[in-house]
Scaffold this motif. Sequence first.
Motif, short mmCIF file in Angstrom:
data_model
loop_
_atom_site.label_atom_id
_atom_site.label_comp_id
_atom_site.label_asym_id
_atom_site.label_seq_id
_atom_site.Cartn_x
_atom_site.Cartn_y
_atom_site.Cartn_z
N GLY A 149 0.82 -1.20 0.00
CA GLY A 149 0.00 0.00 0.00
C GLY A 149 0.85 1.25 0.00
N LEU A 150 1.94 1.19 0.75
CA LEU A 150 2.81 2.36 0.92
C LEU A 150 3.43 2.81 -0.40
CD1 LEU A 150 5.36 2.51 3.80
CD2 LEU A 150 6.15 2.95 1.50
N VAL A 151 3.97 1.85 -1.17
CA VAL A 151 4.64 2.23 -2.42
C VAL A 151 3.62 2.84 -3.38
CG1 VAL A 151 5.87 1.35 -4.43
CG2 VAL A 151 6.47 0.55 -2.15
N LEU A 195 0.37 -8.46 -11.74
CA LEU A 195 -0.72 -8.33 -12.73
C LEU A 195 -1.92 -7.60 -12.12
CD1 LEU A 195 -0.81 -11.72 -14.68
CD2 LEU A 195 -0.30 -9.42 -15.56
N LEU A 196 -2.27 -7.98 -10.88
CA LEU A 196 -3.41 -7.30 -10.26
C LEU A 196 -3.05 -5.85 -9.96
CD1 LEU A 196 -5.03 -9.96 -7.92
CD2 LEU A 196 -5.84 -9.08 -10.08
N GLY A 197 -1.77 -5.60 -9.64
CA GLY A 197 -1.33 -4.22 -9.49
C GLY A 197 -1.51 -3.46 -10.79
N TYR A 316 2.41 3.88 -12.83
CA TYR A 316 2.27 2.48 -13.27
C TYR A 316 3.36 1.63 -12.64
CZ TYR A 316 -1.40 2.44 -16.85
OH TYR A 316 -2.61 2.46 -17.50
N ARG A 317 4.61 2.10 -12.77
CA ARG A 317 5.74 1.31 -12.26
C ARG A 317 5.61 1.08 -10.77
NH1 ARG A 317 10.80 4.12 -15.16
NH2 ARG A 317 10.57 3.17 -17.22
N ALA A 318 5.24 2.14 -10.04
CA ALA A 318 5.17 2.02 -8.58
C ALA A 318 4.10 0.99 -8.19
CB ALA A 318 4.86 3.38 -7.96
N VAL A 319 2.91 1.08 -8.80
CA VAL A 319 1.82 0.19 -8.39
C VAL A 319 2.13 -1.24 -8.80
CG1 VAL A 319 -0.63 -0.28 -8.62
CG2 VAL A 319 0.17 2.06 -8.48
N ILE A 320 2.74 -1.42 -9.98
CA ILE A 320 3.04 -2.79 -10.42
C ILE A 320 4.14 -3.39 -9.55
CG2 ILE A 320 3.95 -4.16 -12.34
CD1 ILE A 320 2.47 -2.18 -14.21
N SER A 321 5.19 -2.61 -9.24
CA SER A 321 6.25 -3.21 -8.41
C SER A 321 5.74 -3.41 -6.99
CB SER A 321 7.52 -2.36 -8.44
OG SER A 321 7.23 -1.01 -8.33
N ALA A 322 4.80 -2.58 -6.53
CA ALA A 322 4.19 -2.84 -5.23
C ALA A 322 3.45 -4.17 -5.25
CB ALA A 322 3.24 -1.70 -4.86
#
Lengths: 428, 391
Positions: A149-151, A195-197, A316-322
């Motif tokens: 959640g934080l990222v 993927l869900l990210g 995009y990158r932040a949510v996917i890597s999270a």
Amino acid sequence: MTDIVKNQELVEIPEVVQTSGDVRRSRIIGFVLLAIAAVVLGVFSFGVPSDATSTFNLSLPTDTIQGVSVSFNSRLFSGVAAVLIFALGVDRLRAKNLRWTNAALGVGLLLFVLAFLAWASADSSFSMVGMLRSTVISSIVITLGALTGLVGERSGVINIGIEGQLLSAAFVAVVLSSAFGTWAGVGGALVIGALLGALLAWLAIRFRVDQIIAGVVINILALGLTSFLASRVLSEAQDLNAPARITSWRIPVLADIPVIGPMFFDHTFFVYATFLLVFALHFGLFRTRWGLRVRSVGEHPKAADTLGIDVIKTRYRAVISAGLIAGFGGAFLALAQISRFEENMTGGIGFIGLAAMIFGRWMPFGALAAGLVFGFSGALAQKVAILGTGIPSEFMLMLPYVATVIVVAGLVGGARPPAADGQPYIKQ
Amino acid sequence: MSEQQNWVNRATGVGTSVARSLLLPTLALITALVIGAVIIAFSDVDNLQLLGTDTGQALSNMWSEVVDSYAALFRGSIGSVNSISETLFAATPLLLAGLGVALGFQAGLFNIGAQGQMLMGSILAAYVGIYLTAPAFLHIPLTLAAGIIGGLIWGGLTGLLKARTGAHEVITTIMFNFIALFFVQWILTTEGLQDPGRNNPVSAAIQETAQLPKLFGEEYRVTIGFLIALLAVAGVHWLLYRSSPGFEFRAVGSNPHAGSYAGMKVALVITAVMAIAGGLAGAAGANQLMGLDPYKATPSLAGAVGFDAITVALLGRSNPVGVMWAALLFGALTAGGREMQGAAQVPIDLVVVLQALIVIFVAAPGMIRAIWRVKADDDSAATQVTTSWGA
């Protein structure tokens, strides 16, 4: 002389104005501490016979060094704790050193818990190390959820879908681990988390769906899909719900240290990786270019865009890597903690992770600390149920949620989210 | 535009054309069913193994399985009087709780707490249902009122927290769900509420006078709870669009600062909206206690209704009449899903997947437009109903 006094006043006045809320908070917490002291003295200290002895076991049956324990007079211990809490409360009522208010509350609550354990284990013994070890284990998924959640939120995307990411990752981890081995399971879990990210980011960024709605829907989708596949596929092919056991990596020498060894140095690789991740994320967010970009996009996307940072791509990158972090958490839950898939096996732990993120004030170490606090209350609830104190374990299980409400209500110091959290960004 | 057209628009709150506004939800439903068919087809272990050796036979098996499943889904939802009764029965709590969530959306509040509000409502209703002795025409309304009050208090507390301290309702309602769940697990084991002779959390059965009468006769499960839910639709519609508090609710929802500037008491509005929303969910909780054999309160009494209520409110675009249609659709899917599970051995969880997909497509109309190549209306604003944590 008068000038100097006057100057001092000039300096002090704005400080008083700024901290009037802190003064009030310090006083409120002072009264809370006095009330806790009264409970500790009245219930825990005088609630046991004067000659009762409590024993805290500090070694596990599997430890190299055996028989470490501390024994003490239960009433005396709680009495001393009550006096210390009382002193802390009086100090808070004076409303000086306002920075220490939360620390005073923390120490007061710690003493309260110790006195409670002394009371609950009067004339018997209690495996302190066992509880601390299960605290660490149950904190892992909570911490990983909080980091997920934080990222996302540091980049400005609210993620309510952590629960769904954990659950889907747990499912994929179990199936792939049963079929192709542990590492395939972990890898698959990471992929499905990401993927869900990506789905969350796509809905939130591309279609500008309300981020909370997107997260809620991801949770429902994950719950429906995993339950459907569990009853349709796993019940037919039971060998797909039998992942290989994961062995602990016992760290030589360090694992033999009493208390600390079983707590921190005798775990599966997931646990060590989680602790490393906390350090890495702290460094990444606050010491690297990537972190600066993520935070700037979450605080003031327009300014970041003006400076040439691609807001959309960064988010995009932040949510996917999270999502990778959530996938890892789901794999730990399914492979190391429970070792099989059950419908809705996460049971709301993603939401505790969300709470831990807020409790930890959007900081990686805060998330870890909050994860440990919440893990502790879960471990405490289990132990208290075994000790049979007459206190319903449900009230212990409630604690993380009550604590979160108290935090978001600002009673333990305001927690400020990133400024652009939840706001879609439209490029001009 | 004709007078009647105007009336329809006002009543449903939809755009310039009823047909246009039904287009996207219909396409969303169809798309979800297509994806659901793919999921059914490719989750059968036997057929997947057959796919390598005899592809034609495998595909034909898959096709007939999908047809059987959807036929059962249809049959179970509207195929007979009993099916219709089951649909209305499943729609009743969704409608009541969904109205609560929708009311919150209208005032800019995201109430995820319907689940906890239902549970707290059911506990208070259980006390009245068990201990009060009164004729049915008094006992039923009083038990229902107790349920409403239980939910009202639980929802109102989160509203009060938001109004007084700014604590975001998304977080507090999620936390209140868990607190309510543990509280209910505990209180259902206390003497006076627990079913004598049981050691798990289950209440005693409420008295017969507090049980909701059946609507279509004893052999069908639907109760007058459905009529109460329809009354609630009318009530919420009146409240939102015909009363001055409702105007304030919507004004605060669209712009709290402007509302405050116009002299509206924003804090009071927030508390009132969350309380009424909680009351509606509490009524749903009471309905589950009073209308469902064996008439006992349990921690799982709310099922997933509290969360489905969110999807119902979203699909109904937070409009009371829209919520009614959405609740009927999801009620039909639930009733049909049971038939599908029984007759075609396809787990009812598929219905949850369908619901989630429908809501994704309705919330992201751009996706549906891209799939079906429908041109955009001018009213295609993105759904931003909530605010950030801090705001």
